[in-house]
Design a protein around this motif. Structure first.
Motif, mmCIF file in Angstrom:
data_model
loop_
_atom_site.group_PDB
_atom_site.id
_atom_site.type_symbol
_atom_site.label_atom_id
_atom_site.label_comp_id
_atom_site.label_asym_id
_atom_site.label_seq_id
_atom_site.Cartn_x
_atom_site.Cartn_y
_atom_site.Cartn_z
ATOM 1 N N ASN A 6 0.824 -1.211 0.000
ATOM 2 C CA ASN A 6 0.000 0.000 0.000
ATOM 3 C C ASN A 6 0.865 1.271 0.000
ATOM 4 O OD1 ASN A 6 0.684 0.592 2.702
ATOM 5 N ND2 ASN A 6 -1.055 -0.605 3.494
ATOM 6 N N ASP A 7 0.186 2.420 0.130
ATOM 7 C CA ASP A 7 0.898 3.685 -0.080
ATOM 8 C C ASP A 7 1.730 4.126 1.121
ATOM 9 O OD1 ASP A 7 -1.043 4.554 1.675
ATOM 10 O OD2 ASP A 7 -2.031 5.909 0.253
ATOM 11 N N THR A 8 1.847 3.260 2.131
ATOM 12 C CA THR A 8 2.763 3.580 3.230
ATOM 13 C C THR A 8 4.183 3.102 2.933
ATOM 14 O OG1 THR A 8 2.292 1.528 4.446
ATOM 15 C CG2 THR A 8 0.906 3.442 4.942
ATOM 16 N N CYS A 9 4.364 2.462 1.786
ATOM 17 C CA CYS A 9 5.694 1.984 1.380
ATOM 18 C C CYS A 9 6.682 3.153 1.322
ATOM 19 C CB CYS A 9 5.587 1.314 0.012
ATOM 20 S SG CYS A 9 7.169 0.870 -0.731
ATOM 21 N N ILE A 10 7.848 2.949 1.917
ATOM 22 C CA ILE A 10 8.878 3.999 1.939
ATOM 23 C C ILE A 10 10.009 3.712 0.939
ATOM 24 C CG2 ILE A 10 8.405 4.706 4.318
ATOM 25 C CD1 ILE A 10 10.880 3.009 5.172
ATOM 26 N N ASN A 11 9.774 2.763 0.063
ATOM 27 C CA ASN A 11 10.742 2.460 -1.006
ATOM 28 C C ASN A 11 12.122 2.100 -0.460
ATOM 29 O OD1 ASN A 11 8.572 3.247 -2.521
ATOM 30 N ND2 ASN A 11 9.489 5.107 -3.308
ATOM 31 N N CYS A 12 12.127 1.343 0.627
ATOM 32 C CA CYS A 12 13.418 1.014 1.256
ATOM 33 C C CYS A 12 14.135 -0.127 0.553
ATOM 34 C CB CYS A 12 13.205 0.656 2.720
ATOM 35 S SG CYS A 12 12.376 -0.938 2.960
ATOM 36 N N GLY A 13 13.386 -0.954 -0.185
ATOM 37 C CA GLY A 13 14.013 -2.035 -0.938
ATOM 38 C C GLY A 13 14.224 -3.333 -0.174
ATOM 39 N N ALA A 14 13.793 -3.397 1.069
ATOM 40 C CA ALA A 14 14.058 -4.595 1.880
ATOM 41 C C ALA A 14 13.323 -5.836 1.365
ATOM 42 C CB ALA A 14 13.672 -4.336 3.330
ATOM 43 N N CYS A 15 12.210 -5.635 0.681
ATOM 44 C CA CYS A 15 11.394 -6.778 0.263
ATOM 45 C C CYS A 15 11.857 -7.425 -1.029
ATOM 46 C CB CYS A 15 9.945 -6.328 0.092
ATOM 47 S SG CYS A 15 9.762 -4.928 -1.055
ATOM 48 N N ILE A 16 12.392 -6.663 -1.929
ATOM 49 C CA ILE A 16 12.506 -7.109 -3.320
ATOM 50 C C ILE A 16 13.378 -8.349 -3.482
ATOM 51 C CG2 ILE A 16 14.384 -5.531 -3.965
ATOM 52 C CD1 ILE A 16 12.720 -5.020 -6.609
ATOM 53 N N THR A 32 1.328 1.076 -11.991
ATOM 54 C CA THR A 32 0.204 1.937 -11.634
ATOM 55 C C THR A 32 0.616 3.403 -11.491
ATOM 56 O OG1 THR A 32 0.493 1.785 -9.232
ATOM 57 C CG2 THR A 32 -0.770 0.017 -10.299
ATOM 58 N N ASP A 33 1.914 3.674 -11.655
ATOM 59 C CA ASP A 33 2.461 5.030 -11.509
ATOM 60 C C ASP A 33 2.447 5.545 -10.075
ATOM 61 O OD1 ASP A 33 3.155 5.218 -14.169
ATOM 62 O OD2 ASP A 33 1.259 6.149 -14.754
ATOM 63 N N GLU A 34 2.077 4.674 -9.110
ATOM 64 C CA GLU A 34 2.250 5.058 -7.702
ATOM 65 C C GLU A 34 3.752 5.085 -7.407
ATOM 66 O OE1 GLU A 34 -0.005 5.535 -5.020
ATOM 67 O OE2 GLU A 34 -1.613 5.620 -6.500
ATOM 68 N N ASP A 35 4.136 5.937 -6.473
ATOM 69 C CA ASP A 35 5.553 6.057 -6.137
ATOM 70 C C ASP A 35 5.912 5.073 -5.020
ATOM 71 O OD1 ASP A 35 8.136 7.094 -6.282
ATOM 72 O OD2 ASP A 35 7.712 8.600 -4.742
ATOM 73 N N THR A 36 5.595 3.805 -5.249
ATOM 74 C CA THR A 36 5.849 2.756 -4.261
ATOM 75 C C THR A 36 6.306 1.491 -4.977
ATOM 76 O OG1 THR A 36 3.575 1.925 -4.450
ATOM 77 C CG2 THR A 36 4.007 3.560 -2.716
ATOM 78 N N TYR A 37 6.791 0.535 -4.201
ATOM 79 C CA TYR A 37 7.050 -0.790 -4.754
ATOM 80 C C TYR A 37 5.711 -1.440 -5.088
ATOM 81 C CZ TYR A 37 12.092 -0.865 -3.875
ATOM 82 O OH TYR A 37 13.426 -0.624 -3.925
ATOM 83 N N TYR A 38 5.780 -2.498 -5.906
ATOM 84 C CA TYR A 38 4.536 -3.088 -6.435
ATOM 85 C C TYR A 38 4.700 -4.600 -6.557
ATOM 86 C CZ TYR A 38 0.800 -4.079 -9.828
ATOM 87 O OH TYR A 38 -0.294 -4.592 -10.470
ATOM 88 N N LYS A 89 -8.098 -6.140 3.292
ATOM 89 C CA LYS A 89 -6.677 -5.859 3.099
ATOM 90 C C LYS A 89 -5.962 -5.756 4.461
ATOM 91 C CE LYS A 89 -6.071 -3.959 -1.524
ATOM 92 N NZ LYS A 89 -7.334 -3.732 -2.199
ATOM 93 N N GLU A 90 -6.123 -6.830 5.244
ATOM 94 C CA GLU A 90 -5.472 -6.851 6.548
ATOM 95 C C GLU A 90 -3.973 -7.082 6.400
ATOM 96 O OE1 GLU A 90 -7.408 -9.491 9.282
ATOM 97 O OE2 GLU A 90 -9.355 -8.585 8.921
ATOM 98 N N PRO A 91 -3.169 -6.490 7.274
ATOM 99 C CA PRO A 91 -1.716 -6.648 7.188
ATOM 100 C C PRO A 91 -1.316 -8.114 7.258
ATOM 101 C CG PRO A 91 -2.274 -4.921 8.753
ATOM 102 C CD PRO A 91 -3.562 -5.594 8.385
#
Ligand code: SF4
Ligand code: SF4
Length: 94
Positions: A6-16, A32-38, A89-91
């Motif tokens: 979701n849009d709380t992503c801080i683009n830290c890269g830990a998941c990828i 989707t052009d959101e500024d987050t990971y996807y 969309k529960e965590p």
């Protein structure tokens, strides 16, 4: 879909690099052009056969950022996740 970032992503890269099936892309490749990971829902297998729980969510430092999502094109999904958890969309990690 499978899991959702979701849009709380801080683009830290830990998941990828944790994803066993390369279902995650960074903000530059987010379709989707959101500024987050996807997460590509047609690739994500919810880590079935790889880990006890979704590895992306375990690695993510942002509380509630990676959530369950409706079952869709994903080739695998976790049977123990309820429709309610998905529709709300529960965590993934509480
Ligand atoms: S749940 Fe697993 S397969 Fe799906 S995006 Fe996360 S790490 Fe990849
Ligand atoms: S680990 Fe979480 S906060 Fe970091 S890029 Fe992935 S989804 Fe975003």
């Amino acid at each position: 879909m499978a899991v959702f970032i979701n849009d709380t992503c801080i683009n830290c890269g830990a998941c990828i690099d944790e994803c066993p099936v390369e279902a995650i892309v960074d903000e530059d490749d987010n379709p989707t052009d959101e500024d987050t990971y996807y997460v590509y829902g047609d690739k994500c297998v919810e880590c079935v056969g790889h880990h006890d729980e979704p590895a992306c969510a375990t690695a993510c430092p942002t509380e509630g950022c990676i959530t369950w999502n409706a079952i869709g094109e994903s080739p695998e999904h976790r049977e123990d996740i309820s429709d309610e958890q998905r529709s709300n969309k529960e965590p993934v990690v509480e």
